[in-house]
Design an enzyme around this catalytic site. Sequence first.
Site, PDB file in Angstrom:
ATOM      1  N   ASP A  94     -24.823 -25.435  76.038  1.00  0.00           N
ATOM      2  CA  ASP A  94     -23.600 -24.683  76.248  1.00  0.00           C
ATOM      3  C   ASP A  94     -23.216 -25.008  77.679  1.00  0.00           C
ATOM      4  O   ASP A  94     -24.068 -25.270  78.521  1.00  0.00           O
ATOM      5  CB  ASP A  94     -23.800 -23.201  75.987  1.00  0.00           C
ATOM      6  CG  ASP A  94     -24.581 -22.499  77.077  1.00  0.00           C
ATOM      7  OD1 ASP A  94     -24.825 -21.301  76.933  1.00  0.00           O
ATOM      8  OD2 ASP A  94     -24.959 -23.138  78.066  1.00  0.00           O
ATOM      9  N   ASP A 267     -28.301 -17.879  69.519  1.00  0.00           N
ATOM     10  CA  ASP A 267     -29.206 -18.108  70.652  1.00  0.00           C
ATOM     11  C   ASP A 267     -29.259 -16.820  71.442  1.00  0.00           C
ATOM     12  O   ASP A 267     -28.246 -16.081  71.497  1.00  0.00           O
ATOM     13  CB  ASP A 267     -28.693 -19.247  71.553  1.00  0.00           C
ATOM     14  CG  ASP A 267     -27.719 -18.720  72.617  1.00  0.00           C
ATOM     15  OD1 ASP A 267     -26.520 -18.587  72.286  1.00  0.00           O
ATOM     16  OD2 ASP A 267     -28.165 -18.407  73.749  1.00  0.00           O
ATOM     17  N   CYS A 305     -48.502 -11.219  61.870  1.00  0.00           N
ATOM     18  CA  CYS A 305     -48.061 -12.374  62.657  1.00  0.00           C
ATOM     19  C   CYS A 305     -49.214 -13.356  62.844  1.00  0.00           C
ATOM     20  O   CYS A 305     -50.324 -12.961  63.149  1.00  0.00           O
ATOM     21  CB  CYS A 305     -47.557 -11.907  64.024  1.00  0.00           C
ATOM     22  SG  CYS A 305     -46.889 -13.253  65.016  1.00  0.00           S
ATOM     23  N   CYS A 307     -49.219 -15.784  65.102  1.00  0.00           N
ATOM     24  CA  CYS A 307     -49.112 -16.481  66.392  1.00  0.00           C
ATOM     25  C   CYS A 307     -50.376 -16.305  67.221  1.00  0.00           C
ATOM     26  O   CYS A 307     -51.210 -15.422  66.961  1.00  0.00           O
ATOM     27  CB  CYS A 307     -47.881 -15.992  67.149  1.00  0.00           C
ATOM     28  SG  CYS A 307     -48.156 -14.577  68.207  1.00  0.00           S
ATOM     29  N   CYS A 310     -51.231 -12.878  68.680  1.00  0.00           N
ATOM     30  CA  CYS A 310     -51.702 -11.859  67.729  1.00  0.00           C
ATOM     31  C   CYS A 310     -53.142 -12.087  67.289  1.00  0.00           C
ATOM     32  O   CYS A 310     -53.665 -11.355  66.450  1.00  0.00           O
ATOM     33  CB  CYS A 310     -50.755 -11.768  66.533  1.00  0.00           C
ATOM     34  SG  CYS A 310     -49.185 -11.027  67.034  1.00  0.00           S
ATOM     35  N   HIS A 335     -45.127 -14.822  71.014  1.00  0.00           N
ATOM     36  CA  HIS A 335     -45.058 -13.861  69.894  1.00  0.00           C
ATOM     37  C   HIS A 335     -43.607 -13.553  69.530  1.00  0.00           C
ATOM     38  O   HIS A 335     -43.218 -13.581  68.360  1.00  0.00           O
ATOM     39  CB  HIS A 335     -45.780 -12.556  70.230  1.00  0.00           C
ATOM     40  CG  HIS A 335     -45.453 -11.489  69.227  1.00  0.00           C
ATOM     41  ND1 HIS A 335     -45.999 -11.480  67.955  1.00  0.00           N
ATOM     42  CD2 HIS A 335     -44.572 -10.455  69.277  1.00  0.00           C
ATOM     43  CE1 HIS A 335     -45.495 -10.467  67.259  1.00  0.00           C
ATOM     44  NE2 HIS A 335     -44.611  -9.835  68.038  1.00  0.00           N
TER      45      HIS A 335
HETATM   46  C1  LIG Z   1     -18.105 -22.804  79.296  1.00  0.00           C
HETATM   47  C2  LIG Z   1     -18.276 -23.182  77.862  1.00  0.00           C
HETATM   48  O1  LIG Z   1     -19.587 -23.128  77.483  1.00  0.00           O
HETATM   49  C3  LIG Z   1     -20.075 -21.906  77.197  1.00  0.00           C
HETATM   50  O2  LIG Z   1     -21.246 -21.728  77.165  1.00  0.00           O
HETATM   51  N1  LIG Z   1     -19.197 -20.885  76.980  1.00  0.00           N
HETATM   52  C4  LIG Z   1     -19.541 -19.650  76.609  1.00  0.00           C
HETATM   53  N2  LIG Z   1     -20.840 -19.258  76.635  1.00  0.00           N
HETATM   54  C5  LIG Z   1     -21.125 -17.951  76.276  1.00  0.00           C
HETATM   55  C6  LIG Z   1     -22.452 -17.492  76.361  1.00  0.00           C
HETATM   56  C7  LIG Z   1     -22.724 -16.145  76.055  1.00  0.00           C
HETATM   57  N3  LIG Z   1     -23.874 -15.412  76.136  1.00  0.00           N
HETATM   58  C8  LIG Z   1     -23.519 -14.148  75.765  1.00  0.00           C
HETATM   59  N4  LIG Z   1     -24.337 -13.076  75.750  1.00  0.00           N
HETATM   60  C9  LIG Z   1     -25.664 -13.157  76.292  1.00  0.00           C
HETATM   61  N5  LIG Z   1     -22.222 -14.060  75.422  1.00  0.00           N
HETATM   62  C10 LIG Z   1     -21.684 -15.286  75.613  1.00  0.00           C
HETATM   63  C11 LIG Z   1     -20.383 -15.761  75.509  1.00  0.00           C
HETATM   64  C12 LIG Z   1     -20.101 -17.083  75.847  1.00  0.00           C
HETATM   65  C13 LIG Z   1     -18.759 -17.584  75.797  1.00  0.00           C
HETATM   66  O3  LIG Z   1     -17.815 -16.885  75.426  1.00  0.00           O
HETATM   67  N6  LIG Z   1     -18.530 -18.856  76.177  1.00  0.00           N
HETATM   68 ZN   LIG Z   2     -47.579 -12.645  67.095  1.00  0.00          ZN
END
Ligand SMILES: CCOC(=O)Nc1nc2cc3nc(NC)[nH]c3cc2c(=O)[nH]1
Ligand SMILES: [Zn+2]
Length: 372
Positions: A94, A267, A305, A307, A310, A335
Amino acid sequence: MSHFQYNIHHQDPATAARRGVFTTPHGRVQTPGFMPVGTQATVKGLTIDQVAATGAEMILGNTYHLALRPGHETVRRLGGLHGMTLWQGPILTDSGGFQIFSLEGIREVSEQQATFRSHIDGAIIQLTPEHSIEIQESLGSDVAMVLDHVVALPAEPDAVVDAMERSIRWAKRCLNAATRDDQARFAIVQGGLDAKLRAECATELSSLAFEGFAIGGLSVGEPPEEMYRITAATCPHLPTDKPRYLMGVGTPIDLLENIARGIDLFDCVMPTRNGRNAMAFTDRGQIKIRNAVHREDTRPLDPDCHCVACRHSRGYLRHLFIAKEMLGPILLSIHNLTYYQRIMAEARAAIELGRFSEYVAKKKKGWLSQPT
Ligand SMILES: CCOC(=O)Nc1nc2cc3nc(NC)[nH]c3cc2c(=O)[nH]1
Ligand SMILES: [Zn+2]
């Protein structure tokens, strides 16, 4: 012939849950699937063999962090993320928009780029959609996320519309900047908590040549019911034959509730971050292993579990944390990731049997009871 393929082989009769397989150049991902977070090219504290042993098939890296350190050219010279980490399965990057906006507070967003301050040395970084794709192509991930403009909630309606419309323009710029056909691009739907905006954004992005679609801008502090309302409102406007990825989610209940609304990939840092902080997920809720009640408890965290954590007693795991031994965070991370993968495997099986709703009800009952 595309390097990427997504096939649905079961559709749950009572919910929008799908059971599928996402094929990438580095192998297949069973969906619904969960991706452990490896922000700086490592799932913190675990070797890639330990990550694989949890059942993970695809891991997540972070463009923002890796571009800052060690630098994307260095990663490329070290063999890309696969060559450097030796993880041979699929990797998604990302581009770290969320980290930028949450960790640093974006200094400013212009039409051209996002400008922010590095959390390492305070240097000013300018990230354009084109540069974000260039970085991810150097990292060599199988899936690159477009650069989007995420606004913190609660936000003025005009700001939400403005950021959503910019995200669509930036998504198109990302597609135009792509040069690798062995790297998929996933779009990111924005639109805040406005179902109508979300539907508009999803419809517009669906007309573009993306191999997958993420829902962004959630899991940023909104109530779970709001998250579920938005995923339920967005999924019907996304292509059915492409993977749907809900970014940054979530707790085990969030995973199941969103699978029921049509999400395929997740994720979240929770299993690893909470593991490092002595919190273990189990079928009967969360266990805070530092609690004195576990001091001489000979039972494993979770008798079901398999793992490596555990195999030990709760008493020993508690000792490791009290003594600040590095094995504690490692074992609880293993875990928790194993637990998340087990939930996903059970969910996939339940969808295949057409009994997903029953499965969700059973799990929620256990999670909402008191851990023993
Ligand atoms: C800048 C483009 O790449 C991205 O990763 N954009 C993006 N990443 C997010 C990661 C997030 N993690 C969470 N919660 C823990 N909410 C998220 C939203 C985005 C998002 O809108 N856009
Ligand atoms: Zn475990």
